[in-house]
Design a protein around this motif. Structure first.
Motif, PDB file in Angstrom:
ATOM      1  N   TYR A  92      54.199  74.730  -3.293  1.00 21.01           N
ATOM      2  CA  TYR A  92      55.198  74.178  -4.239  1.00 21.01           C
ATOM      3  C   TYR A  92      55.345  75.028  -5.506  1.00 21.01           C
ATOM      4  CZ  TYR A  92      55.058  69.951  -1.365  1.00 21.01           C
ATOM      5  OH  TYR A  92      55.128  69.068  -0.318  1.00 21.01           O
ATOM      6  N   ARG A  93      55.139  76.337  -5.373  1.00 19.47           N
ATOM      7  CA  ARG A  93      55.185  77.181  -6.575  1.00 19.47           C
ATOM      8  C   ARG A  93      56.581  77.267  -7.180  1.00 19.47           C
ATOM      9  NH1 ARG A  93      53.778  80.750  -2.403  1.00 19.47           N
ATOM     10  NH2 ARG A  93      55.379  82.272  -1.790  1.00 19.47           N
ATOM     11  N   ARG A  95      58.653  74.755  -7.490  1.00 17.36           N
ATOM     12  CA  ARG A  95      58.725  73.578  -8.373  1.00 17.36           C
ATOM     13  C   ARG A  95      57.957  73.836  -9.664  1.00 17.36           C
ATOM     14  NH1 ARG A  95      55.345  69.089  -8.984  1.00 17.36           N
ATOM     15  NH2 ARG A  95      56.415  67.184  -9.717  1.00 17.36           N
ATOM     16  N   ASP A  96      56.758  74.426  -9.539  1.00 16.88           N
ATOM     17  CA  ASP A  96      55.965  74.756 -10.727  1.00 16.88           C
ATOM     18  C   ASP A  96      56.716  75.716 -11.643  1.00 16.88           C
ATOM     19  OD1 ASP A  96      53.899  73.174  -9.834  1.00 16.88           O
ATOM     20  OD2 ASP A  96      52.805  74.834  -8.900  1.00 16.88           O
ATOM     21  N   TYR A  97      57.413  76.667 -11.042  1.00 15.28           N
ATOM     22  CA  TYR A  97      58.148  77.677 -11.814  1.00 15.28           C
ATOM     23  C   TYR A  97      59.154  77.014 -12.757  1.00 15.28           C
ATOM     24  CZ  TYR A  97      61.430  81.589 -12.578  1.00 15.28           C
ATOM     25  OH  TYR A  97      62.255  82.536 -13.129  1.00 15.28           O
ATOM     26  N   PHE A  98      59.942  76.087 -12.216  1.00 13.56           N
ATOM     27  CA  PHE A  98      60.969  75.446 -13.051  1.00 13.56           C
ATOM     28  C   PHE A  98      60.366  74.414 -13.994  1.00 13.56           C
ATOM     29  CE2 PHE A  98      63.744  77.138  -9.713  1.00 13.56           C
ATOM     30  CZ  PHE A  98      64.746  77.685 -10.489  1.00 13.56           C
ATOM     31  N   LEU A  99      59.293  73.742 -13.581  1.00 17.52           N
ATOM     32  CA  LEU A  99      58.646  72.797 -14.489  1.00 17.52           C
ATOM     33  C   LEU A  99      58.002  73.531 -15.669  1.00 17.52           C
ATOM     34  CD1 LEU A  99      57.056  70.238 -12.015  1.00 17.52           C
ATOM     35  CD2 LEU A  99      58.858  69.788 -13.679  1.00 17.52           C
ATOM     36  N   GLU A 100      57.395  74.684 -15.408  1.00 14.02           N
ATOM     37  CA  GLU A 100      56.809  75.465 -16.500  1.00 14.02           C
ATOM     38  C   GLU A 100      57.891  75.963 -17.453  1.00 14.02           C
ATOM     39  OE1 GLU A 100      54.545  78.502 -14.597  1.00 14.02           O
ATOM     40  OE2 GLU A 100      53.073  77.087 -13.771  1.00 14.02           O
ATOM     41  N   TRP A 101      59.047  76.312 -16.892  1.00  4.78           N
ATOM     42  CA  TRP A 101      60.182  76.716 -17.734  1.00  4.78           C
ATOM     43  C   TRP A 101      60.622  75.544 -18.610  1.00  4.78           C
ATOM     44  CZ3 TRP A 101      65.228  79.260 -15.378  1.00  4.78           C
ATOM     45  CH2 TRP A 101      66.060  79.677 -16.431  1.00  4.78           C
ATOM     46  N   LEU A 102      60.705  74.369 -18.021  1.00  7.95           N
ATOM     47  CA  LEU A 102      61.079  73.176 -18.795  1.00  7.95           C
ATOM     48  C   LEU A 102      60.018  72.830 -19.833  1.00  7.95           C
ATOM     49  CD1 LEU A 102      63.116  70.881 -19.199  1.00  7.95           C
ATOM     50  CD2 LEU A 102      61.996  69.639 -17.334  1.00  7.95           C
ATOM     51  N   ASP A 103      58.744  73.078 -19.484  1.00  2.88           N
ATOM     52  CA  ASP A 103      57.664  72.818 -20.439  1.00  2.88           C
ATOM     53  C   ASP A 103      57.832  73.632 -21.718  1.00  2.88           C
ATOM     54  OD1 ASP A 103      56.469  71.032 -18.741  1.00  2.88           O
ATOM     55  OD2 ASP A 103      54.943  72.438 -18.006  1.00  2.88           O
ATOM     56  N   LEU A 104      58.397  74.836 -21.592  1.00  2.00           N
ATOM     57  CA  LEU A 104      58.618  75.650 -22.791  1.00  2.00           C
ATOM     58  C   LEU A 104      59.516  74.935 -23.795  1.00  2.00           C
ATOM     59  CD1 LEU A 104      59.245  79.233 -21.319  1.00  2.00           C
ATOM     60  CD2 LEU A 104      57.232  78.450 -22.579  1.00  2.00           C
ATOM     61  N   ALA A 105      60.439  74.138 -23.268  1.00  2.00           N
ATOM     62  CA  ALA A 105      61.397  73.455 -24.139  1.00  2.00           C
ATOM     63  C   ALA A 105      60.888  72.123 -24.663  1.00  2.00           C
ATOM     64  CB  ALA A 105      62.717  73.243 -23.393  1.00  2.00           C
ATOM     65  N   VAL A 106      60.157  71.374 -23.820  1.00  2.00           N
ATOM     66  CA  VAL A 106      59.834  69.989 -24.192  1.00  2.00           C
ATOM     67  C   VAL A 106      58.343  69.724 -24.366  1.00  2.00           C
ATOM     68  CG1 VAL A 106      61.913  69.138 -23.068  1.00  2.00           C
ATOM     69  CG2 VAL A 106      59.788  69.229 -21.772  1.00  2.00           C
ATOM     70  N   GLY A 107      57.492  70.738 -24.145  1.00  2.00           N
ATOM     71  CA  GLY A 107      56.059  70.525 -24.305  1.00  2.00           C
ATOM     72  C   GLY A 107      55.342  70.462 -22.971  1.00  2.00           C
TER      73      GLY A 107
END
Length: 202
Positions: A92-93, A95-107
């Motif tokens: 599921y890497r 999914r991790d890629y886009f979640l980590e990208w989103l984490d940059l914006a929201v924590g």
């Protein structure tokens, strides 16, 4: 009895119809997608993004009355959301890629168990989490005919993956991305030019 004049009849000629279609049609599966996040270009996404959309654009209008019925007068525009459907590897890497990208914006509360003490990464500056998406379209001969660039992209949502014991479907999910602007570039195809590979490396 109604009599029709010659000009009232539809002038349909099968030869004209065929001549109009001589160039063929655009096929929606002849594309590739490049994802440039703040981490850089992910080349694996060339093969994992299985569907997306060319951009739409909507006018924002205000009602204005000169005389008679109201007229709608445009004053700005809205870019529609960009959606990617992505296949998952066994770990599921993607999914991790886009979640980590989103984490940059929201924590990073998703992966940081110290969130309750405030020891997590908070919202970043805008220029720290924006990226770029490129969609390339090809004709039936594999020649690039159009390139669309989405500037200042970032994920708005990474949607869930449905799991079920009832089937063994390939895991996939959708990502909704916001962008500031898009630019389109048409690529001229010379008559008789040779077929080029559908997938390019840049």
């Amino acid at each position: 009895m109604v009599r029709f004049k010659k000009d009232d009849l539809m002038a349909f000629n099968i030869n004209d119809f065929q001549a109009n279609l001589k160039d063929g049609f655009a096929f929606t599966d002849h594309f590739e997608c490049e994802v440039h996040s703040p981490y850089g270009l992910d080349r694996d996404m060339h093969f994992k993004v299985i569907s997306t959309n060319l951009p739409g654009k909507s006018a924002q209008t205000t009602d204005y009355k000169f005389h008679g019925p109201l007229r709608k007068v445009p004053y700005s525009y809205i870019n529609n959301e960009l959606t990617l459907t992505v296949l998952c590897s066994p770990d599921y890497r993607e999914r991790d890629y886009f979640l980590e990208w989103l984490d940059l914006a929201v924590g990073d509360t998703r992966v940081n168990d110290k969130w309750f003490a405030g020891a997590y990464k908070k919202v970043s500056y805008y220029n720290e989490y924006i990226g770029r998406i490129l969609i390339k379209n090809y004709d039936k001969m594999g020649r690039k005919v159009r390139e669309t660039t989405f500037e200042e992209c970032f994920p708005l949502n990474v949607n869930e993956i449905q799991l079920s014991w009832a089937d063994s479907a390939i895991g996939q999910f959708t990502v909704g991305l916001q962008y500031y602007a898009f630019h389109e570039r048409k690529v001229s195809v010379e008559p008789g030019s040779k077929t080029s590979p559908v997938l390019e490396t840049t």
